[in-house]
Design a protein around this motif. Structure first.
Motif, PDB file in Angstrom:
ATOM      1  N   LEU A   1       0.824  -1.205   0.000  1.00  0.00           N
ATOM      2  CA  LEU A   1       0.000   0.000   0.000  1.00  0.00           C
ATOM      3  C   LEU A   1       0.858   1.254   0.000  1.00  0.00           C
ATOM      4  CD1 LEU A   1      -2.847  -1.009   2.448  1.00  0.00           C
ATOM      5  CD2 LEU A   1      -2.868  -0.956  -0.036  1.00  0.00           C
TER       6      LEU A   1
ATOM      7  N   CYS B   1       3.695   1.469  -1.299  1.00  0.00           N
ATOM      8  CA  CYS B   1       4.225   1.560  -2.659  1.00  0.00           C
ATOM      9  C   CYS B   1       3.182   2.161  -3.601  1.00  0.00           C
ATOM     10  CB  CYS B   1       4.634   0.163  -3.109  1.00  0.00           C
ATOM     11  SG  CYS B   1       5.450   0.158  -4.672  1.00  0.00           S
ATOM     12  N   ALA B   2       1.952   1.707  -3.473  1.00  0.00           N
ATOM     13  CA  ALA B   2       0.895   2.270  -4.310  1.00  0.00           C
ATOM     14  C   ALA B   2       0.762   3.763  -4.049  1.00  0.00           C
ATOM     15  CB  ALA B   2      -0.433   1.563  -4.025  1.00  0.00           C
TER      16      ALA B   2
ATOM     17  N   TYR C   1       1.323   6.541  -7.015  1.00  0.00           N
ATOM     18  CA  TYR C   1       0.265   7.469  -7.417  1.00  0.00           C
ATOM     19  C   TYR C   1       0.586   8.902  -7.043  1.00  0.00           C
ATOM     20  CZ  TYR C   1      -2.760   3.758  -9.037  1.00  0.00           C
ATOM     21  OH  TYR C   1      -3.287   2.718  -9.758  1.00  0.00           O
TER      22      TYR C   1
ATOM     23  N   THR D   1       4.780   7.180 -16.356  1.00  0.00           N
ATOM     24  CA  THR D   1       5.362   5.852 -16.230  1.00  0.00           C
ATOM     25  C   THR D   1       4.369   4.899 -15.594  1.00  0.00           C
ATOM     26  OG1 THR D   1       7.455   6.929 -15.819  1.00  0.00           O
ATOM     27  CG2 THR D   1       7.329   4.584 -15.347  1.00  0.00           C
ATOM     28  N   GLY D   2       4.212   3.755 -16.211  1.00  0.00           N
ATOM     29  CA  GLY D   2       3.376   2.734 -15.584  1.00  0.00           C
ATOM     30  C   GLY D   2       1.961   2.695 -16.113  1.00  0.00           C
ATOM     31  N   ALA D   3       1.553   3.746 -16.775  1.00  0.00           N
ATOM     32  CA  ALA D   3       0.185   3.716 -17.307  1.00  0.00           C
ATOM     33  C   ALA D   3       0.180   2.836 -18.531  1.00  0.00           C
ATOM     34  CB  ALA D   3      -0.282   5.122 -17.651  1.00  0.00           C
TER      35      ALA D   3
ATOM     36  N   ILE E   1      -8.859   8.579  -6.486  1.00  0.00           N
ATOM     37  CA  ILE E   1      -7.747   7.697  -6.142  1.00  0.00           C
ATOM     38  C   ILE E   1      -7.217   8.024  -4.735  1.00  0.00           C
ATOM     39  CG2 ILE E   1      -5.329   7.217  -6.686  1.00  0.00           C
ATOM     40  CD1 ILE E   1      -7.207   5.605  -8.334  1.00  0.00           C
TER      41      ILE E   1
END
Lengths: 287, 561
Positions: free
Chosen positions: A54, A56-57, A61, A166-168, A219
């Protein structure tokens, strides 16, 4: 030699018969206690890694969409969060004191301290309930349930299309209202007060905060509820553990020769506290 | 066959074979004495039976998959069923068989014995681990059988968050299984820290225990990350948390990062114990001291730790940046080094040894070849430019079957045969054991070598229908699979037969110097009547073969007087 059908382990060897808490496979109580300590610390390590997903999330974000977090945190009540922090710190103090009392064999003190710790835990949960309730009323929930009922105006200009972050993975439009846009605002729409009117203070710092709700603002609340929710679950589990300890303590089970369970639950409780110490600034004190 | 010590020059346990007397199997009776046991040996046996059952189930699924793939179009099942088949095969084999695998089934039994200890540090936690396995197994299998889960064992989002089916149930099952793994790892770490006997410093431990230690580190540190990943997946489906769903603002590739952050270290949970078994087998069946003990020990820890740094090599085509891909590729090459160090040390152990070609040694030699192939093909996949073409093809499928099956399963079978006399008190028929090993070896290579070829020719994995030019490869592969299946039947029958008809095993049939061989076969409930003194676990010079016993005894002139 035959044994009781329920207990295939041998009857105690001479050195074990004196201490009912010493398991047959340990040589000394100290060895057993040290083993328990290592085991508990390993378990705490797993808890840290469990929460790390979490965190990390959160990091991902927030790094990619800081405006979401700057927007969202204004709806959190820093006073309540700070109060919860103090409550948990006090509960950690009483817990540590309880371990000391167990070591000294001071049973009444031990039970009293465990009860105070439990009360602090309930206090924490009570405040969280108040906070959650406000969010519920305001419709400020996690993504799919996010239906804010405060007034918000969409941006008066089309936000620029930002390069993919990045990551999307999808080709979805990843443009977000950029902070730079807010510099062009001359008037601020009324922001609905948060649980304690905190948002009014944020208005004064408007040049830092976006005035319009950014894309995917929900989010923030997904992260908020995931993190505080998982933490809250651990507090509830902690209450059960503390109650179990209190019952055992009342029966006089703990003393200088054996206080391991109090010590172990104490470690757990301190970890629960430490996790909140990280959650509070990350969620409530965003600048 | 009870034998009393007959010769003052020799030292042997008072009881060689305990099947005629009291041992851990018959000391207590009734299902409750097993269901509520705290004896690590009984827990190990229950695990062994359970995971072999899971392996059977997963194996049947594999045969069904391979049967379907005999023809380029529908053979025996519909497409959606096929997707459920490979999901189930993967989930069962990975979560129910190979991850618990060697640590739970062999490690639980052997680890305390190798330490001269009476049990693991936390026997009740050990039993809890087993029950968590059972509950997780029931959850997962029922969910998959009733709930049309067809996501693949990897549960990639957004499909897994948006499709119908009992995803939450099967993911919850995997979550529970994760705790089983964590508790086993935690137990082993504490046991190895606190229950070593006097004289057994870390560097006098058998290498199987070093391997289990490295494995346990990974189990404890990596599995919680799977836990939170699966929990988030459940919450995403149930409440729409939004963290992985792009329509809610989330990022599906984030799921892949979280998932592989665990699942890559997980493959080291799978292989490290297998390597530990091989270290034991190669010594005993080369009749020679291990070469490079410290290097092998350190490499176990190195693999465990480096394994946390390479997860991105599963995601080269996911859209992550080139820089990140290059870093992961470089680290992936790095991790081949400690593995190679082990292989070189094992081969060096065999050099100038006295090779004893028993069934366990056949498995050991198979391991060198098959794990070697599997590991080397991992390097192909770790190379970025090559991986772009090979990703999600049968090349990947062949690679991981070579390391997981050709590595772990082969080593598991070797260890199972090696420790079978200790666990059961019986010797199996070595000739039939070799027949089984040979059939498995041949069948395995036929099955998966053709998959390397068709993968490099472009055959994608998980496909139900395929272009007709791949048909010969698929058919060869399927024939190999059936041959393997027969090999397993031979092996299973051979072992099962030995339980009733096998020669009664002496305490030390193979001449090992590790402590489990210093007690009767099978061991008594308390493991040892007298705690043995630990020496060099690979010094075989003190052992000599006794013809009449059909096993080894320790020669110890100091025992006299």
């Amino acid at each position: 030699m035959n044994h009781d059908s329920r207990d295939p382990s041998p009857t105690g060897t001479p050195s074990h018969s004196g201490n009912p808490h010493l398991a047959h496979h340990f040589e000394t109580p100290r060895q057993q206690y040290e083993a328990a300590k290592i085991g508990m610390w390993l378990f705490l390590a797993t808890e840290i890694l469990f929460f790390s997903g979490l965190f990390c999330a959160y990091a991902v974000y927030r790094a990619n969409h800081p405006e979401i977090f700057i927007w969202g945190h204004q709806f959190l009540d820093v006073t309540m969060g700070a109060l919860n922090t103090v409550i948990l710190l006090i509960s950690s103090f009483t817990m540590a004191w309880a371990v000391r009392a167990a070591q000294q064999g001071r049973t009444r003190t031990l039970v009293a301290l465990l009860i105070v710790t439990i009360l602090c835990a309930f206090g924490f949960l009570g405040i969280k309930f108040v906070e959650y309730h406000h969010k519920w009323e305001a419709g400020l929930l996690w993504a799919r349930a996010y239906h804010p009922n405060h007034e918000h105006r969409p941006g008066t200009e089309t936000p620029p299309v930002a390069p993919p972050v990045t990551g999307a993975a999808t080709g979805a439009d990843s443009s977000v209202a950029s902070i730079a846009d807010t510099a062009n605002r001359t008037s601020l729409p009324a922001v609905a007060p948060g649980p304690s009117g905190m948002a009014a203070l944020v208005v004064a710092n408007a040049h830092h905060a976006p005035v319009d709700e950014p894309r995917n603002a929900q989010i923030f609340f997904s992260v908020y509820f995931a993190m505080t929710g998982l933490h809250g679950l651990h507090v509830i589990v902690g209450i059960f553990l503390l109650a179990w300890l209190a019952l055992r303590a009342r029966r006089g089970e703990f003393g200088p020769g054996y206080f391991t369970p109090v010590d172990m639950v104490g470690l757990y409780w301190h970890l629960v506290d430490v996790i909140w110490i990280y959650l509070f600034p990350l969620l409530y004190l965003i600048h | 066959m009870d034998t009393q010590a007959r010769d003052l020059d020799e030292e042997r346990p008072v009881v060689e074979n305990a099947l005629g007397g009291v041992n851990y199997l018959n000391a207590t009776h009734g299902w409750r004495s097993w269901a509520f046991t705290l004896d690590h040996k009984r827990i190990g046996v229950m695990y062994l039976v359970s995971i072999l059952s899971a392996f059977l189930f997963g194996g049947i699924l594999a045969l069904l998959i391979r049967t379907e793939l005999l023809t380029p179009t529908r053979t025996i099942m519909a497409a959606k069923t096929y997707n459920q088949m490979f999901t189930l095969h993967g989930a069962v084999m990975i979560f129910l068989f190979i991850i618990p695998g060697i640590p739970a089934a062999l490690g639980n039994f052997i680890l305390p014995l190798m330490l001269g200890a009476k049990d693991v540090a936390f026997p009740r936690l050990n039993l809890a681990s087993y029950y968590l396995w059972v509950i997780g197994a029931i959850f997962s299998i029922v969910a998959i059988l009733t709930g049309s889960v067809d996501t693949g064992w990897t549960f990639y989002t957004p499909y897994s968050t948006s499709t119908d089916g009992a995803i939450i149930a099967v993911v919850a099952g995997a979550f529970i299984l994760g705790f089983s793994s964590i508790f086993t790892g935690l137990n082993f770490i504490v046991t190895l820290h606190k229950l070593r006997p006097p004289g057994m410093t870390w560097f006098r431990m058998p290498l199987f225990l070093w391997a289990l230690y490295g494995t346990a580190l990974v189990q404890v540190l990596a599995t919680p990350v799977l836990g939170i990943t699966l929990l988030l997946l459940i919450v995403e489906r149930a409440l729409g948390l939004g963290i992985f769903d792009p329509s809610l603002g989330g990022d599906p590739v984030l799921f892949q990062h979280f998932f592989w952050f665990y699942s890559h270290p997980a493959v080291y949970i799978m292989i490290l114990p297998a390597m530990g078994v091989i270290s034991e087998l190669v010594v005993v069946f080369s009749r020679k001291h291990i070469f490079g003990y410290k290097l092998i020990a350190y490499s176990s820890i190195a693999i465990a730790l480096l394994g946390f740094l390479v997860w991105g090599h599963h995601m080269f085509t996911s859209g992550q940046s080139n820089l990140v891909s290059m870093i992961f590729s470089f680290l992936t090459f790095f991790i081949a080094i400690p593995s190679a160090i082990k292989v070189f040390n094992w081969v060096a152990t065999m050099y100038k040894g006295e090779i004893w070609l028993t069934t366990p040694m056949w498995y050991t030699l198979s391991f060198f070849l098959l794990f070697g192939i599997g590991g080397l093909t991992g390097l192909f996949l770790g190379a970025l430019a090559v991986d772009v073409h090979l990703h999600d093809t049968y090349f990947v499928v062949a690679h991981f079957h070579y390391v997981m099956f050709g590595g772990t399963v082969i080593a598991f079978l070797g260890g199972l045969h090696y420790w079978w006399p200790k666990i059961s008190g019986r010797m199996f028929n070595d000739s039939w054991g070799k027949v089984g090993a040979a059939m498995i070896f041949v069948g395995f290579n036929v099955t998966f070598m053709s998959q390397f070829i068709m993968g490099s020719l472009g055959m994608p994995r998980r496909y139900y229908n395929y272009p007709v030019q791949f048909t010969p490869f698929h058919q060869i592969s399927t024939v190999g699979a059936y041959l393997m299946g027969i090999g397993f039947v031979v092996t299973a029958v051979n072992l099962a037969y030995s339980l009733k008809h096998g020669r009664l095993a002496p305490a030390n049939p193979w001449g090992g110097a590790t402590l489990e061989w210093r007690t009767s076969s099978p061991p008594p409930v308390e493991n040892f009547t007298e705690t043995p003194e630990a020496g060099d676990p690979y010094d075989l010079s003190n052992l000599k073969y006794d013809e009449s016993l059909g096993g080894y005894v320790r020669r110890d002139a100091e025992a006299r007087g």
